[in-house]
Design a protein around this motif. Structure first.
Motif, PDB file in Angstrom:
ATOM      1  N   GLY A 162       0.788  -1.218   0.000  1.00 54.90           N
ATOM      2  CA  GLY A 162       0.000   0.000   0.000  1.00 54.90           C
ATOM      3  C   GLY A 162       0.824   1.274   0.000  1.00 54.90           C
ATOM      4  N   ALA A 163       2.039   1.251   0.557  1.00 56.67           N
ATOM      5  CA  ALA A 163       2.856   2.457   0.653  1.00 56.67           C
ATOM      6  C   ALA A 163       3.829   2.606  -0.510  1.00 56.67           C
ATOM      7  CB  ALA A 163       3.631   2.442   1.972  1.00 56.67           C
ATOM      8  N   LEU A 164       3.791   1.693  -1.466  1.00 57.22           N
ATOM      9  CA  LEU A 164       4.746   1.713  -2.578  1.00 57.22           C
ATOM     10  C   LEU A 164       4.210   2.513  -3.756  1.00 57.22           C
ATOM     11  CD1 LEU A 164       5.758  -2.078  -2.525  1.00 57.22           C
ATOM     12  CD2 LEU A 164       6.884  -0.171  -1.354  1.00 57.22           C
ATOM     13  N   ASP A 165       5.114   3.045  -4.566  1.00 62.84           N
ATOM     14  CA  ASP A 165       4.692   3.715  -5.788  1.00 62.84           C
ATOM     15  C   ASP A 165       4.112   2.682  -6.753  1.00 62.84           C
ATOM     16  OD1 ASP A 165       6.854   3.004  -8.050  1.00 62.84           O
ATOM     17  OD2 ASP A 165       7.916   3.283  -6.156  1.00 62.84           O
ATOM     18  N   SER A 166       3.397   3.146  -7.773  1.00 62.66           N
ATOM     19  CA  SER A 166       2.622   2.246  -8.629  1.00 62.66           C
ATOM     20  C   SER A 166       3.494   1.237  -9.372  1.00 62.66           C
ATOM     21  CB  SER A 166       1.781   3.049  -9.624  1.00 62.66           C
ATOM     22  OG  SER A 166       2.607   3.855 -10.434  1.00 62.66           O
ATOM     23  N   LEU A 167       4.664   1.662  -9.851  1.00 66.92           N
ATOM     24  CA  LEU A 167       5.521   0.734 -10.590  1.00 66.92           C
ATOM     25  C   LEU A 167       6.116  -0.328  -9.674  1.00 66.92           C
ATOM     26  CD1 LEU A 167       7.392   3.176 -13.018  1.00 66.92           C
ATOM     27  CD2 LEU A 167       5.518   1.590 -13.555  1.00 66.92           C
ATOM     28  N   THR A 168       6.569   0.095  -8.487  1.00 62.10           N
ATOM     29  CA  THR A 168       7.109  -0.875  -7.524  1.00 62.10           C
ATOM     30  C   THR A 168       6.012  -1.813  -7.045  1.00 62.10           C
ATOM     31  OG1 THR A 168       8.739   0.761  -6.797  1.00 62.10           O
ATOM     32  CG2 THR A 168       8.384  -1.134  -5.367  1.00 62.10           C
ATOM     33  N   GLU A 170       3.407  -2.828  -8.725  1.00 60.22           N
ATOM     34  CA  GLU A 170       3.162  -3.815  -9.777  1.00 60.22           C
ATOM     35  C   GLU A 170       4.225  -4.899  -9.755  1.00 60.22           C
ATOM     36  OE1 GLU A 170       3.320  -3.757 -14.597  1.00 60.22           O
ATOM     37  OE2 GLU A 170       2.024  -2.259 -13.635  1.00 60.22           O
ATOM     38  N   THR A 171       5.489  -4.513  -9.556  1.00 53.61           N
ATOM     39  CA  THR A 171       6.577  -5.488  -9.473  1.00 53.61           C
ATOM     40  C   THR A 171       6.374  -6.435  -8.300  1.00 53.61           C
ATOM     41  OG1 THR A 171       8.149  -3.947 -10.473  1.00 53.61           O
ATOM     42  CG2 THR A 171       9.068  -5.770  -9.207  1.00 53.61           C
ATOM     43  N   MET A 172       5.951  -5.886  -7.156  1.00 52.51           N
ATOM     44  CA  MET A 172       5.734  -6.711  -5.971  1.00 52.51           C
ATOM     45  C   MET A 172       4.538  -7.637  -6.154  1.00 52.51           C
ATOM     46  SD  MET A 172       8.219  -6.070  -4.012  1.00 52.51           S
ATOM     47  CE  MET A 172       7.650  -6.922  -2.540  1.00 52.51           C
ATOM     48  N   LEU A 176       4.731 -11.684  -5.792  1.00 53.04           N
ATOM     49  CA  LEU A 176       3.877 -12.510  -4.937  1.00 53.04           C
ATOM     50  C   LEU A 176       3.183 -13.603  -5.745  1.00 53.04           C
ATOM     51  CD1 LEU A 176       2.601 -13.184  -2.232  1.00 53.04           C
ATOM     52  CD2 LEU A 176       0.831 -11.470  -2.715  1.00 53.04           C
ATOM     53  N   ALA A 177       2.658 -13.242  -6.921  1.00 53.73           N
ATOM     54  CA  ALA A 177       2.005 -14.245  -7.768  1.00 53.73           C
ATOM     55  C   ALA A 177       2.973 -15.352  -8.141  1.00 53.73           C
ATOM     56  CB  ALA A 177       1.444 -13.578  -9.024  1.00 53.73           C
ATOM     57  N   SER A 178       4.214 -14.993  -8.440  1.00 52.79           N
ATOM     58  CA  SER A 178       5.228 -15.981  -8.798  1.00 52.79           C
ATOM     59  C   SER A 178       5.581 -16.879  -7.624  1.00 52.79           C
ATOM     60  CB  SER A 178       6.476 -15.262  -9.318  1.00 52.79           C
ATOM     61  OG  SER A 178       7.513 -16.180  -9.584  1.00 52.79           O
ATOM     62  N   ILE A 179       5.761 -16.271  -6.443  1.00 50.06           N
ATOM     63  CA  ILE A 179       6.085 -17.059  -5.244  1.00 50.06           C
ATOM     64  C   ILE A 179       4.952 -18.019  -4.918  1.00 50.06           C
ATOM     65  CG2 ILE A 179       6.388 -16.897  -2.736  1.00 50.06           C
ATOM     66  CD1 ILE A 179       7.976 -14.330  -3.214  1.00 50.06           C
ATOM     67  N   TRP A 180       3.720 -17.533  -5.010  1.00 50.18           N
ATOM     68  CA  TRP A 180       2.573 -18.406  -4.731  1.00 50.18           C
ATOM     69  C   TRP A 180       2.529 -19.577  -5.711  1.00 50.18           C
ATOM     70  CZ3 TRP A 180      -1.781 -19.010  -8.040  1.00 50.18           C
ATOM     71  CH2 TRP A 180      -2.782 -19.835  -7.514  1.00 50.18           C
ATOM     72  N   ALA A 181       2.788 -19.314  -6.993  1.00 49.01           N
ATOM     73  CA  ALA A 181       2.764 -20.382  -7.994  1.00 49.01           C
ATOM     74  C   ALA A 181       3.861 -21.406  -7.734  1.00 49.01           C
ATOM     75  CB  ALA A 181       2.911 -19.792  -9.392  1.00 49.01           C
ATOM     76  N   GLN A 182       5.009 -20.946  -7.249  1.00 42.54           N
ATOM     77  CA  GLN A 182       6.135 -21.848  -7.005  1.00 42.54           C
ATOM     78  C   GLN A 182       5.995 -22.644  -5.710  1.00 42.54           C
ATOM     79  OE1 GLN A 182      10.188 -20.216  -7.806  1.00 42.54           O
ATOM     80  NE2 GLN A 182       9.093 -18.387  -8.478  1.00 42.54           N
ATOM     81  N   THR A 229       2.256 -15.477 -16.875  1.00 42.55           N
ATOM     82  CA  THR A 229       2.739 -14.540 -17.887  1.00 42.55           C
ATOM     83  C   THR A 229       3.452 -13.327 -17.301  1.00 42.55           C
ATOM     84  OG1 THR A 229       0.698 -13.221 -17.932  1.00 42.55           O
ATOM     85  CG2 THR A 229       0.779 -15.198 -19.325  1.00 42.55           C
ATOM     86  N   GLY A 230       3.083 -12.934 -16.087  1.00 40.80           N
ATOM     87  CA  GLY A 230       3.643 -11.728 -15.499  1.00 40.80           C
ATOM     88  C   GLY A 230       3.143 -10.450 -16.140  1.00 40.80           C
ATOM     89  N   GLU A 231       2.106 -10.544 -16.966  1.00 42.20           N
ATOM     90  CA  GLU A 231       1.590  -9.382 -17.695  1.00 42.20           C
ATOM     91  C   GLU A 231       0.249  -8.942 -17.112  1.00 42.20           C
ATOM     92  OE1 GLU A 231       1.434 -10.146 -21.855  1.00 42.20           O
ATOM     93  OE2 GLU A 231       3.545 -10.730 -21.994  1.00 42.20           O
ATOM     94  N   ILE A 232       0.200  -7.677 -16.717  1.00 37.74           N
ATOM     95  CA  ILE A 232      -1.019  -7.148 -16.116  1.00 37.74           C
ATOM     96  C   ILE A 232      -2.014  -6.657 -17.161  1.00 37.74           C
ATOM     97  CG2 ILE A 232      -1.916  -5.212 -14.750  1.00 37.74           C
ATOM     98  CD1 ILE A 232       0.348  -5.599 -12.823  1.00 37.74           C
ATOM     99  N   GLY A 233      -1.508  -6.013 -18.221  1.00 38.23           N
ATOM    100  CA  GLY A 233      -2.370  -5.361 -19.206  1.00 38.23           C
ATOM    101  C   GLY A 233      -3.503  -6.216 -19.736  1.00 38.23           C
ATOM    102  N   PRO A 234      -3.211  -7.415 -20.270  1.00 35.42           N
ATOM    103  CA  PRO A 234      -4.297  -8.242 -20.812  1.00 35.42           C
ATOM    104  C   PRO A 234      -5.316  -8.666 -19.758  1.00 35.42           C
ATOM    105  CG  PRO A 234      -2.159  -8.991 -21.621  1.00 35.42           C
ATOM    106  CD  PRO A 234      -1.890  -8.010 -20.525  1.00 35.42           C
TER     107      PRO A 234
END
Length: 264
Positions: A162-168, A170-172, A176-182, A229-234
């Protein structure tokens, strides 16, 4: 499995009154799930998480993890807060290994485990640095690695981005999605952001404030594509995503939640 049954929390106030923070909340979290609680300020999201973490006693009801009642904090639950709680005088490596140290894990073994987790969160090159030399997003990565170090049954995350800028942020979210999948780690995630809830949840619970109740539940699966995919846009332009986002927003803003704050 985490099972919350009719959980209620009432706080006394200094004027002799009381605040009914949670009212008969029931929730089941199967393994390999990410349950995201979303709602405006004052809806009891953090109170629910703190009760599951064992930081707050219930006024009524029960919380069980794999059948065992939760009576206090424990290593079977890892917690990540919005503001990092790292030790500023300790190295990144020692911060990640802290829980293992308290569990009595030998030094060589805990350092090896900490290094594995730093690789998982992409911070292998920073293990000797103090936390104050890292950015906010990097410190949150350290916090996630530390929460995972003891291999908890469930990861509890209270608005960690919640306290991070928008680009950071999105990276986080991608991390998290990657860690959960692994790892398949069970996650309870708290957020004010409807988009974040849809991106990361396998289940979304919408809460209405004071007293906090679950007013709706949505089963979704966008996080699986996100992790792959790591892609948010689609994803955020998907028709179903847009429909659910607007449905949840309308649900919250036509409830008492609208009186206590706005959602993103």
């Amino acid at each position: 499995m985490l099972q919350v049954r009719d959980a209620s929390v009432v706080f006394p106030t200094s004027d002799g009154q009381s605040v009914h923070a949670l009212d008969r909340v029931s929730l089941e979290m199967p393994p390999d799930s990410i349950v995201v609680a979303v709602g405006a300020s004052g809806c009891g999201k953090s109170t629910l998480l703190n009760a599951i973490a064992g930081f707050l006693p219930l006024t009524g009801g029960s919380i069980r993890l794999d059948g065992a009642p939760i009576a206090g904090p424990g290593g079977d639950r890892g917690v990540v807060f919005q503001k990092d709680t790292l030790l500023p005088w300790a190295s990144v490596l020692d911060n990640v290994a802290l829980g293992l140290k308290y569990k009595g894990v030998p030094g060589r073994e805990r350092r090896q485990r900490a290094r594995e987790l730093l690789r998982l969160v992409g911070l292998s090159d920073f293990e000797g640095k103090p936390p104050y030399e890292l950015s906010g997003g990097m410190r949150q990565r350290v916090g996630i690695a530390r929460a995972l170090a003891t291999d908890p049954k469930i990861l509890l995350m209270d608005e960690p981005f919640g306290a991070l800028d928008s680009l950071t942020r999105e990276t986080m979210q991608q991390l998290l999605a990657s860690i959960w999948a692994q790892t398949g780690k069970q996650v309870l995630f708290i957020t004010h952001s409807i988009e974040e809830a849809l991106l990361l949840g396998t289940t979304i619970v919408v809460m209405s404030p004071r007293p906090g109740r679950i007013v709706a539940r949505f089963d979704v699966d966008f996080v699986r594509d996100f992790a792959r995919t790591g892609e948010i846009g689609p994803i955020v332009s998907d028709r179903r995503f847009v429909e659910l986002r607007e449905e949840i927003r309308a649900l919250i803003h036509t409830s008492p939640a609208a009186e206590h704050g706005r959602l993103q």
